[in-house]
Motif scaffolding. Structure first.
Motif, PDB file in Angstrom:
ATOM      1  N   LEU A 115     -36.560   8.092 -29.250  1.00 23.55           N
ATOM      2  CA  LEU A 115     -35.647   7.193 -28.552  1.00 23.55           C
ATOM      3  C   LEU A 115     -34.335   7.033 -29.314  1.00 23.55           C
ATOM      4  N   ILE A 116     -34.384   7.180 -30.627  1.00 22.08           N
ATOM      5  CA  ILE A 116     -33.143   7.148 -31.406  1.00 22.08           C
ATOM      6  C   ILE A 116     -32.264   8.335 -31.031  1.00 22.08           C
ATOM      7  N   LYS A 117     -32.870   9.491 -30.871  1.00 21.57           N
ATOM      8  CA  LYS A 117     -32.118  10.689 -30.493  1.00 21.57           C
ATOM      9  C   LYS A 117     -31.452  10.496 -29.127  1.00 21.57           C
ATOM     10  N   GLN A 118     -32.192   9.920 -28.183  1.00 17.06           N
ATOM     11  CA  GLN A 118     -31.626   9.689 -26.858  1.00 17.06           C
ATOM     12  C   GLN A 118     -30.506   8.650 -26.916  1.00 17.06           C
ATOM     13  N   THR A 119     -30.694   7.604 -27.727  1.00 21.09           N
ATOM     14  CA  THR A 119     -29.676   6.561 -27.858  1.00 21.09           C
ATOM     15  C   THR A 119     -28.424   7.112 -28.521  1.00 21.09           C
ATOM     16  N   ARG A 120     -28.599   7.978 -29.516  1.00 24.09           N
ATOM     17  CA  ARG A 120     -27.456   8.572 -30.199  1.00 24.09           C
ATOM     18  C   ARG A 120     -26.572   9.325 -29.221  1.00 24.09           C
ATOM     19  N   LYS A 121     -27.196  10.095 -28.340  1.00 19.32           N
ATOM     20  CA  LYS A 121     -26.416  10.863 -27.365  1.00 19.32           C
ATOM     21  C   LYS A 121     -25.689   9.944 -26.398  1.00 19.32           C
ATOM     22  N   GLY A 122     -26.366   8.850 -25.998  1.00 13.58           N
ATOM     23  CA  GLY A 122     -25.739   7.927 -25.052  1.00 13.58           C
ATOM     24  C   GLY A 122     -24.565   7.183 -25.642  1.00 13.58           C
ATOM     25  N   LEU A 123     -24.628   6.834 -26.932  1.00 15.82           N
ATOM     26  CA  LEU A 123     -23.575   6.031 -27.551  1.00 15.82           C
ATOM     27  C   LEU A 123     -22.455   6.872 -28.152  1.00 15.82           C
ATOM     28  N   SER A 124     -22.812   8.095 -28.596  1.00 18.08           N
ATOM     29  CA  SER A 124     -21.780   8.922 -29.232  1.00 18.08           C
ATOM     30  C   SER A 124     -21.267  10.032 -28.329  1.00 18.08           C
ATOM     31  N   GLY A 125     -21.983  10.282 -27.215  1.00 17.18           N
ATOM     32  CA  GLY A 125     -21.549  11.321 -26.285  1.00 17.18           C
ATOM     33  C   GLY A 125     -21.801  12.726 -26.770  1.00 17.18           C
ATOM     34  N   THR A 126     -22.648  12.886 -27.796  1.00 22.60           N
ATOM     35  CA  THR A 126     -22.919  14.216 -28.331  1.00 22.60           C
ATOM     36  C   THR A 126     -24.296  14.231 -28.975  1.00 22.60           C
ATOM     37  N   ASP A 127     -24.867  15.420 -29.117  1.00 26.74           N
ATOM     38  CA  ASP A 127     -26.147  15.580 -29.805  1.00 26.74           C
ATOM     39  C   ASP A 127     -25.971  15.839 -31.298  1.00 26.74           C
ATOM     40  N   ASN A 128     -24.716  15.874 -31.762  1.00 33.55           N
ATOM     41  CA  ASN A 128     -24.457  16.157 -33.162  1.00 33.55           C
ATOM     42  C   ASN A 128     -25.121  15.116 -34.056  1.00 33.55           C
ATOM     43  N   LYS A 129     -25.783  15.601 -35.098  1.00 37.27           N
ATOM     44  CA  LYS A 129     -26.487  14.716 -36.040  1.00 37.27           C
ATOM     45  C   LYS A 129     -25.562  14.352 -37.183  1.00 37.27           C
ATOM     46  N   ASP A 130     -25.371  13.058 -37.412  1.00 34.18           N
ATOM     47  CA  ASP A 130     -24.509  12.578 -38.479  1.00 34.18           C
ATOM     48  C   ASP A 130     -25.223  11.431 -39.173  1.00 34.18           C
ATOM     49  N   ASP A 131     -25.466  11.550 -40.467  1.00 37.56           N
ATOM     50  CA  ASP A 131     -26.247  10.547 -41.194  1.00 37.56           C
ATOM     51  C   ASP A 131     -25.576   9.180 -41.183  1.00 37.56           C
ATOM     52  N   ALA A 132     -24.266   9.151 -41.396  1.00 37.80           N
ATOM     53  CA  ALA A 132     -23.555   7.876 -41.434  1.00 37.80           C
ATOM     54  C   ALA A 132     -23.597   7.184 -40.079  1.00 37.80           C
ATOM     55  N   PHE A 133     -23.428   7.956 -38.989  1.00 38.10           N
ATOM     56  CA  PHE A 133     -23.470   7.353 -37.660  1.00 38.10           C
ATOM     57  C   PHE A 133     -24.876   6.847 -37.335  1.00 38.10           C
ATOM     58  N   ASP A 134     -25.892   7.570 -37.785  1.00 40.69           N
ATOM     59  CA  ASP A 134     -27.265   7.116 -37.565  1.00 40.69           C
ATOM     60  C   ASP A 134     -27.521   5.790 -38.256  1.00 40.69           C
ATOM     61  N   ALA A 135     -26.906   5.567 -39.409  1.00 46.69           N
ATOM     62  CA  ALA A 135     -27.087   4.306 -40.129  1.00 46.69           C
ATOM     63  C   ALA A 135     -26.526   3.134 -39.333  1.00 46.69           C
ATOM     64  N   ILE A 136     -25.325   3.295 -38.765  1.00 45.68           N
ATOM     65  CA  ILE A 136     -24.753   2.212 -37.967  1.00 45.68           C
ATOM     66  C   ILE A 136     -25.523   2.042 -36.649  1.00 45.68           C
ATOM     67  N   LEU A 137     -26.027   3.145 -36.107  1.00 46.34           N
ATOM     68  CA  LEU A 137     -26.823   3.080 -34.880  1.00 46.34           C
ATOM     69  C   LEU A 137     -28.101   2.289 -35.106  1.00 46.34           C
ATOM     70  N   LEU A 138     -28.773   2.517 -36.231  1.00 45.30           N
ATOM     71  CA  LEU A 138     -30.010   1.802 -36.530  1.00 45.30           C
ATOM     72  C   LEU A 138     -29.760   0.316 -36.760  1.00 45.30           C
ATOM     73  N   GLN A 139     -28.635  -0.011 -37.382  1.00 49.40           N
ATOM     74  CA  GLN A 139     -28.304  -1.424 -37.582  1.00 49.40           C
ATOM     75  C   GLN A 139     -28.067  -2.116 -36.251  1.00 49.40           C
ATOM     76  N   ASP A 140     -27.359  -1.439 -35.357  1.00 47.34           N
ATOM     77  CA  ASP A 140     -27.072  -2.024 -34.044  1.00 47.34           C
ATOM     78  C   ASP A 140     -28.341  -2.149 -33.202  1.00 47.34           C
ATOM     79  N   LEU A 141     -29.288  -1.233 -33.429  1.00 45.45           N
ATOM     80  CA  LEU A 141     -30.523  -1.236 -32.653  1.00 45.45           C
ATOM     81  C   LEU A 141     -31.324  -2.524 -32.871  1.00 45.45           C
ATOM     82  N   TYR A 142     -31.243  -3.083 -34.071  1.00 41.06           N
ATOM     83  CA  TYR A 142     -31.966  -4.321 -34.350  1.00 41.06           C
ATOM     84  C   TYR A 142     -31.510  -5.417 -33.399  1.00 41.06           C
ATOM     85  N   TRP A 143     -30.205  -5.567 -33.243  1.00 46.26           N
ATOM     86  CA  TRP A 143     -29.685  -6.654 -32.407  1.00 46.26           C
ATOM     87  C   TRP A 143     -29.878  -6.364 -30.927  1.00 46.26           C
TER      88      TRP A 143
END
Length: 470
Positions: A115-143
């Motif tokens: 579900l993180i992979k699917q959320t990443r594509k929805g919020l960033s508009g790409t399937d590109n994997k970026d460690d820094a962006f994943d960190a902010i995505l995980l923080q936002d996921l909590y809220w």
């Protein structure tokens, strides 16, 4: 969910400060873990607006940092005293951090990778994997999915009991050992087929007596490894009769020109097979001890009626224990009733049973559009649990009958289970065989659909039997 972080639990607010529409609240840290470093995104409250825009802005670097993997980053997080740390389960790397977070009393949550992979594509508009962006995505996921607008359990990996963690770790070790052994065996067979010993290129070496002894690998690979003389530590040599047969067969093949000297590479690969056998059997012994714990007694009583073996019981328990997680507070199955359909009838939705199926890798996705209602063709959930149930159907139902539907085993060997097995055999027969004009049965050419349907029926019947038991 780690370290007693319960639903709806909030720490004390650090204050509420309005600054450019940013509401400063409790500190939540998003972490992306890799083998060499850890990306941290520390932010009080939820990032305002688009997290993609915030990530590309200059403000992002004020809250982002990179740390080497180890105790330094754990101590740093402990000093910050966050409300929660959110990370993905990435195998041994995240396991180390989770153990240290528990030791330091740091609350953490594990997010579902799919579900993180699917959320990443929805919020960033790409399937590109970026460690820094994943960190902010995980923080936002909590809220967004835990404490904020809508809690969604699907986004979070449950915190399993310790005994299940040990059980799952053992199963993974057995799976890894078996995989490495199979890779070596395939290479050995290729080398034997190239001229080292043609006769044994397609041979299957299985120990019929004492097969789970870690010190007695299959005779052929023990012989190929050159360890058949018993002078190698704890290894128990094959009996003289068995070794004599292998040696005699090799000599005859050499005389016919169908064998030559066994190469050093083949012998080393055979030693790998022997070592993998030892690791797998030692781990199996530990798994057997775990399964003997009193907490699994009721489960085994139900499993006995199906005739599950040790590995099947272990994989199923690793996915469904405790069974109460599929039920409501009163211990009943959750059933919802949807609005009336075109016929004026309400339709049932067996929520508990559907979750149980998916935990065993047998979930499906419904697609409804207008008058069209279609079930998903791909099965969802644990691949390992689905595989063991699929092979159980093949072993206990399919292999015990011939193409004419008759048993191909003596009556004493037909059933190792109880009534459940009889019901499933009847279900399998209806789907795997067709009646000919003369009244005889004939197995259909492609029985894949029958196997899949029967495997799902196994999960449904197992759920019903466990529900009765509890």
């Amino acid at each position: 969910m780690g370290c007693s972080l319960g639903r709806g639990v909030k720490g004390s607010y650090l204050g509420t400060i309005m600054d450019n529409n940013i509401i400063t609240q409790d500190l939540v840290i998003g972490i992306d873990v890799s083998s060499t470093w850890v990306d941290l995104f520390c932010f009080h409250g939820q990032v305002p607006g688009s997290i993609r825009e915030f990530y590309e802005s200059s403000d992002f670097e004020k809250h982002h940092s990179q740390w080497p993997m180890g105790m330094e980053v754990v101590r740093h997080i402990a000093t910050l005293q966050p409300l929660a740390v959110v990370l993905e389960p990435t195998g041994s790397y995240s396991k180390y951090l989770c153990e240290k977070f528990t030791e330091f009393g740091i609350p953490y949550l594990l997010a579902d990778q799919t579900l993180i992979k699917q959320t990443r594509k929805g919020l960033s508009g790409t399937d590109n994997k970026d460690d820094a962006f994943d960190a902010i995505l995980l923080q936002d996921l909590y809220w967004d999915k835990w404490d904020g607008r809508r809690y969604d359990r699907r986004y979070w990996v449950e915190d399993r009991p310790e005994i299940i963690k040990e059980l799952k770790a053992g199963l993974d070790e057995m799976k890894t050992a078996q995989k490495k052994a199979n890779q070596s065996i395939n290479t050995i067979k290729q080398r034997l087929a190239a001229g080292e010993w043609l006769e044994k290129a397609k041979a299957v070496s299985i120990r019929t007596r004492d097969p789970y002894n870690p010190n007695r690998p299959p005779a052929l690979y023990q012989w190929l490894a050159g360890w058949s003389n018993g002078n190698h530590g704890d290894w128990e040599p094959e009996n003289k009769i068995g070794l004599g047969r292998i040696n005699a067969a090799y000599q005859r093949a050499a005389e016919r020109g169908e064998a030559k000297e066994i190469s050093t590479t083949t012998r080393e690969l055979a030693r790998i097979v022997c070592h993998c056998h030892r690791v797998e059997m030692l781990t199996r012994s530990e798994t057997e001890k775990l399964l003997a714990q009193p907490c699994f007694k009721i489960y085994h009583q139900v499993f006995d009626s199906f005739g599950f073996d040790l590995k099947e019981r272990a994989w199923i328990l690793s996915r469904i224990y405790p069974f109460s997680k599929f039920l409501d507070e009163e211990g009943n199955s959750v059933i919802n009733y949807k609005r009336k359909n075109s016929n004026g009838n309400r339709s049932k939705q067996h929520r508990s049973k559907r979750r149980f199926r998916q935990s065993l890798g047998l979930g499906r996705v419904d697609r409804r559009s207008g008058t069209s209602v279609r079930g998903g063709s791909n099965l969802k959930g644990s691949t390992d649990a689905r595989s063991v149930l699929w092979y159980w159907v093949k072993r206990e139902l399919e292999m015990k009958r011939g193409h004419d539907g008759k048993f191909n085993q003596p009556i004493a060997q037909r059933w190792d289970g109880g009534v459940a097995l009889l019901l499933l055999d009847w279900y399998w027969m209806k789907r795997a065989y067709e009646v000919q004009a003369d009244g005889r049965l004939k197995k259909i050419a492609n029985a894949v659909d029958a196997r899949n349907a029967t495997t799902r029926k196994v999960a449904d019947l197992l759920f019903s039997e466990l529900l009765k038991a509890f």
